[in-house]
Design a protein around this motif. Structure first.
Motif, mmCIF file in Angstrom:
data_model
loop_
_atom_site.group_PDB
_atom_site.id
_atom_site.type_symbol
_atom_site.label_atom_id
_atom_site.label_comp_id
_atom_site.label_asym_id
_atom_site.label_seq_id
_atom_site.Cartn_x
_atom_site.Cartn_y
_atom_site.Cartn_z
ATOM 1 N N THR A 98 -13.710 -13.962 -12.263
ATOM 2 C CA THR A 98 -14.214 -15.083 -13.055
ATOM 3 C C THR A 98 -13.653 -16.375 -12.482
ATOM 4 O O THR A 98 -12.463 -16.479 -12.213
ATOM 5 C CB THR A 98 -13.760 -14.938 -14.528
ATOM 6 O OG1 THR A 98 -14.237 -13.680 -15.012
ATOM 7 C CG2 THR A 98 -14.326 -16.048 -15.385
ATOM 8 N N CYS A 99 -14.508 -17.341 -12.281
ATOM 9 C CA CYS A 99 -14.107 -18.602 -11.676
ATOM 10 C C CYS A 99 -13.162 -19.370 -12.596
ATOM 11 O O CYS A 99 -13.456 -19.564 -13.781
ATOM 12 C CB CYS A 99 -15.349 -19.431 -11.375
ATOM 13 S SG CYS A 99 -14.943 -21.074 -10.776
ATOM 14 N N ALA A 100 -12.037 -19.810 -12.021
ATOM 15 C CA ALA A 100 -11.065 -20.572 -12.808
ATOM 16 C C ALA A 100 -11.562 -21.992 -13.055
ATOM 17 O O ALA A 100 -11.049 -22.696 -13.926
ATOM 18 C CB ALA A 100 -9.727 -20.606 -12.081
ATOM 19 N N GLY A 101 -12.559 -22.409 -12.300
ATOM 20 C CA GLY A 101 -13.077 -23.760 -12.466
ATOM 21 C C GLY A 101 -14.125 -23.851 -13.553
ATOM 22 O O GLY A 101 -14.069 -24.714 -14.427
ATOM 23 N N CYS A 102 -15.121 -22.937 -13.531
ATOM 24 C CA CYS A 102 -16.261 -23.059 -14.454
ATOM 25 C C CYS A 102 -16.408 -21.853 -15.368
ATOM 26 O O CYS A 102 -17.235 -21.860 -16.281
ATOM 27 C CB CYS A 102 -17.547 -23.282 -13.658
ATOM 28 S SG CYS A 102 -18.018 -21.854 -12.669
ATOM 29 N N GLY A 103 -15.620 -20.787 -15.128
ATOM 30 C CA GLY A 103 -15.698 -19.616 -15.989
ATOM 31 C C GLY A 103 -16.858 -18.682 -15.668
ATOM 32 O O GLY A 103 -17.050 -17.673 -16.333
ATOM 33 N N ALA A 119 -11.969 -19.195 -7.429
ATOM 34 C CA ALA A 119 -13.046 -20.130 -7.758
ATOM 35 C C ALA A 119 -14.340 -19.720 -7.075
ATOM 36 O O ALA A 119 -14.330 -19.135 -5.997
ATOM 37 C CB ALA A 119 -12.664 -21.548 -7.338
ATOM 38 N N CYS A 120 -15.457 -20.017 -7.719
ATOM 39 C CA CYS A 120 -16.757 -19.731 -7.128
ATOM 40 C C CYS A 120 -17.037 -20.734 -6.004
ATOM 41 O O CYS A 120 -16.309 -21.718 -5.840
ATOM 42 C CB CYS A 120 -17.852 -19.785 -8.191
ATOM 43 S SG CYS A 120 -18.225 -21.442 -8.801
ATOM 44 N N VAL A 121 -18.075 -20.476 -5.240
ATOM 45 C CA VAL A 121 -18.394 -21.312 -4.089
ATOM 46 C C VAL A 121 -18.532 -22.781 -4.503
ATOM 47 O O VAL A 121 -17.979 -23.680 -3.874
ATOM 48 C CB VAL A 121 -19.701 -20.838 -3.411
ATOM 49 C CG1 VAL A 121 -20.112 -21.777 -2.294
ATOM 50 C CG2 VAL A 121 -19.539 -19.436 -2.867
ATOM 51 N N GLU A 122 -19.265 -23.000 -5.571
ATOM 52 C CA GLU A 122 -19.528 -24.378 -5.999
ATOM 53 C C GLU A 122 -18.248 -25.103 -6.391
ATOM 54 O O GLU A 122 -18.038 -26.255 -6.018
ATOM 55 C CB GLU A 122 -20.495 -24.385 -7.189
ATOM 56 C CG GLU A 122 -21.944 -24.378 -6.761
ATOM 57 C CD GLU A 122 -22.881 -24.393 -7.958
ATOM 58 O OE1 GLU A 122 -22.673 -25.243 -8.843
ATOM 59 O OE2 GLU A 122 -23.786 -23.551 -7.995
ATOM 60 N N CYS A 123 -17.400 -24.427 -7.161
ATOM 61 C CA CYS A 123 -16.157 -25.062 -7.600
ATOM 62 C C CYS A 123 -15.218 -25.292 -6.422
ATOM 63 O O CYS A 123 -14.572 -26.330 -6.335
ATOM 64 C CB CYS A 123 -15.472 -24.216 -8.661
ATOM 65 S SG CYS A 123 -16.350 -24.266 -10.237
ATOM 66 N N ALA A 124 -15.152 -24.313 -5.512
ATOM 67 C CA ALA A 124 -14.296 -24.471 -4.340
ATOM 68 C C ALA A 124 -14.764 -25.658 -3.518
ATOM 69 O O ALA A 124 -13.959 -26.475 -3.055
ATOM 70 C CB ALA A 124 -14.299 -23.195 -3.514
HETATM 71 ZN ZN ZN Z 1 -16.936 -22.117 -10.634
#
Ligand code: ZN
Length: 132
Positions: A98-103, A119-124
Motif C-alpha cells: 500500500t502506497c505510503a503517499g496516497c494509500g 510508494a506507488c509510481v505516481e507518488c514516487a
Molecule cells: Zn501513491
C-alpha cells in the motif's frame, strides 16, 4: 513495459510470496557483498598497517583512497540491507504494497522491480515517498 495508465492492483497471496522470496534472495546477496567488502577493508587496513601511509613519498598512496571507497560501499550495502530487513518485516503485514503517499496499491510490477519501495509510481515521481 508497464502502461502508466493501468491502475495497480492490490497484491495477491501468490505475488506476496514471490516478493518475499525475492527479498530474501536479495538480502542474501547484499549480505555476501557486505562480507566481502568487510574482508577488503580488513585487507586494506592490514596493508596500511604494514606500510604506514605517507602521502608525500608513498608511491602506492592509493590505499587510503581505496579504503575510503570500499568503506563507503560497505555503508551503502549495509543501508540497503536495513531497507531489505524493513521490507521483509513489512511483507507479511496487510499494509504491505500500500502506497505510503496516497494509500493506493503500489502494484506487483513496481514492487517486483523495487521491493523496498513504499510508494506507488505516481507518488514516487511526485516526491511523496517518505522513505526516499
Ligand atoms: Zn501513491
Amino acid at each position: 513495459v508497464a502502461d502508466a495508465a493501468i491502475t495497480p492492483e492490490p497484491l495477491t497471496a501468490t505475488e506476496r510470496v514471490r516478493l518475499r522470496t525475492d527479498l530474501i534472495a536479495e538480502r542474501e546477496r547484499a549480505e555476501e557483498r557486505l562480507t566481502s567488502l568487510r574482508r577488503s577493508i580488513d585487507e586494506l587496513v592490514d596493508a596500511a598497517d604494514l606500510e604506514p601511509p605517507d602521502d608525500e613519498h608513498d608511491p602506492d598512496g592509493t590505499t587510503a583512497y581505496e579504503r575510503a571507497q570500499v568503506i563507503s560501499l560497505a555503508q551503502e550495502t549495509s543501508s540497503v540491507m536495513d531497507e531489505l530487513d524493513r521490507a521483509l518485516k513489512a511483507v507479511d503485514e496487510p499494509t504491505f504494497g500500500t502506497c505510503a503517499g496516497c494509500g493506493g496499491p503500489i502494484g506487483f510490477d513496481r514492487l517486483s522491480a523495487v521491493p523496498t519501495t513504499t510508494a506507488c509510481v505516481e507518488c514516487a515521481a511526485a516526491g511523496r515517498d517518505p522513505t526516499h
